[in-house]
Design a protein around this motif. Structure first.
Motif, PDB file in Angstrom:
ATOM      1  N   LEU A 200      43.333  62.340  41.121  1.00 53.08           N
ATOM      2  CA  LEU A 200      43.965  61.341  41.188  1.00 53.08           C
ATOM      3  C   LEU A 200      45.409  61.367  40.375  1.00 53.08           C
ATOM      4  N   ASP A 201      46.437  61.176  40.977  1.00 49.97           N
ATOM      5  CA  ASP A 201      47.895  61.109  40.221  1.00 49.97           C
ATOM      6  C   ASP A 201      48.017  62.675  39.551  1.00 49.97           C
TER       7      ASP A 201
ATOM      8  N   SER B 253      48.744  63.012  45.745  1.00 53.99           N
ATOM      9  CA  SER B 253      47.824  63.217  44.391  1.00 53.99           C
ATOM     10  C   SER B 253      47.835  64.527  43.871  1.00 53.99           C
TER      11      SER B 253
END
Ligand code: ADP
Ligand code: MG
Length: 234
Positions: free
Chosen positions: A219-220, A46
């Motif tokens: 996240l990402d 992430s």
């Protein structure tokens, strides 16, 4: 007014491997207060390590700015960065990163050597730090003569020995069993709190999250949400 140790604006990091482009971080803005315990939480891949490496000045951002203690580090050259890391940063690695031919005491002495501290003083400081992490009886041990938990205690002593303003720990218990994990996390938190040092600790599980002042969910490559556990006064 709050004093910020870390001020990040619009950070982006792109890695290129061959023709492939990986956006590891995008649009990350974050401020961390002096003395704060901040947990960075997110699944594997992430962008947690990338973020920590950028804050430590180990890598350059593709875009965006990073200030540590008011100093822009994204515009520094390598020599300036090396000095900056010596003065401000302590880093605890998942795989300990001890030098295999050096004893526990010699490993902990290293950052003091780089700072030009003379031998008698650095040995005294390193011994004091090893005692604080519970390794009084293991000063002469080589890394191979110690358990994973003991090696990480040496890694922690090395990170804290210069009393850096900012401590960065990248999944420091990722290779340890659950009992040792608890002990090591408690030790890092105790030392950081005792000296009012700022700590950014990366984790992929939520058990540090409960004791951190803030939890930044990644996240990402982007901040998904920030949980604030600061108790408001008044
Ligand atoms: P995490 O620490 O959260 O597991 P990383 O920051 O290590 O994630 O990686 C984020 C993304 O960047 C991943 O897709 C990873 O493959 C990529 N990445 C990390 N470091 C490099 C590198 N040196 N070269 C190319 N890609 C990288
Ligand atoms: Mg990582």
């Amino acid at each position: 007014m709050d004093k910020y140790v870390v001020e990040i604006e619009n950070l982006r990091k792109v890695y290129r491997v061959g023709d492939e482009k990986v956006v590891a971080l995008d649009n990350v803005s974050l401020k961390i207060r002096s003395g704060e315990i901040c947990c960075i939480l997110g699944t594997s891949g992430s962008g947690k390590s990338t973020l920590l490496h950028l804050i430590a000045g180990l890598e350059k951002p593709t875009r965006g700015s990073i200030k540590i203690n008011g100093n822009r580090i994204d515009t520094m050259n390598e020599r300036q960065l090396a000095l900056f890391r010596q003065r401000f940063i302590g880093f605890v690695f998942q795989s300990y990163n001890l030098l295999p031919t050096l004893t526990a005491l010699e490993n902990v002495c290293l950052p003091l050597t780089f700072r030009g501290v003379k031998k008698s003083i650095r040995e005294r400081e390193a011994a004091r730090m090893l005692e604080a992490v519970g390794l009084k009886t293991h000063m002469k041990h080589l890394p191979t003569q110690m358990s994973g938990g003991q090696q990480q205690r040496v890694g922690i002593a090395r990170a804290f020995v210069c009393k850096p303003a900012l401590l960065l720990a990248d999944e420091p218990t990722g290779n340890l069993d659950s009992k040792t994990t608890r002990e090591i996390k408690e030790l890092i938190l105790k030392l950081a709190r005792a000296n009012r040092q700022t700590l950014i600790i990366v984790s992929h599980d939520s058990d540090v999250a409960g004791i951190a002042d803030r939890v930044v969910h990644i996240l990402d490559g982007s901040i998904e949400k920030i949980e604030d556990n600061f108790v408001s006064e008044g």
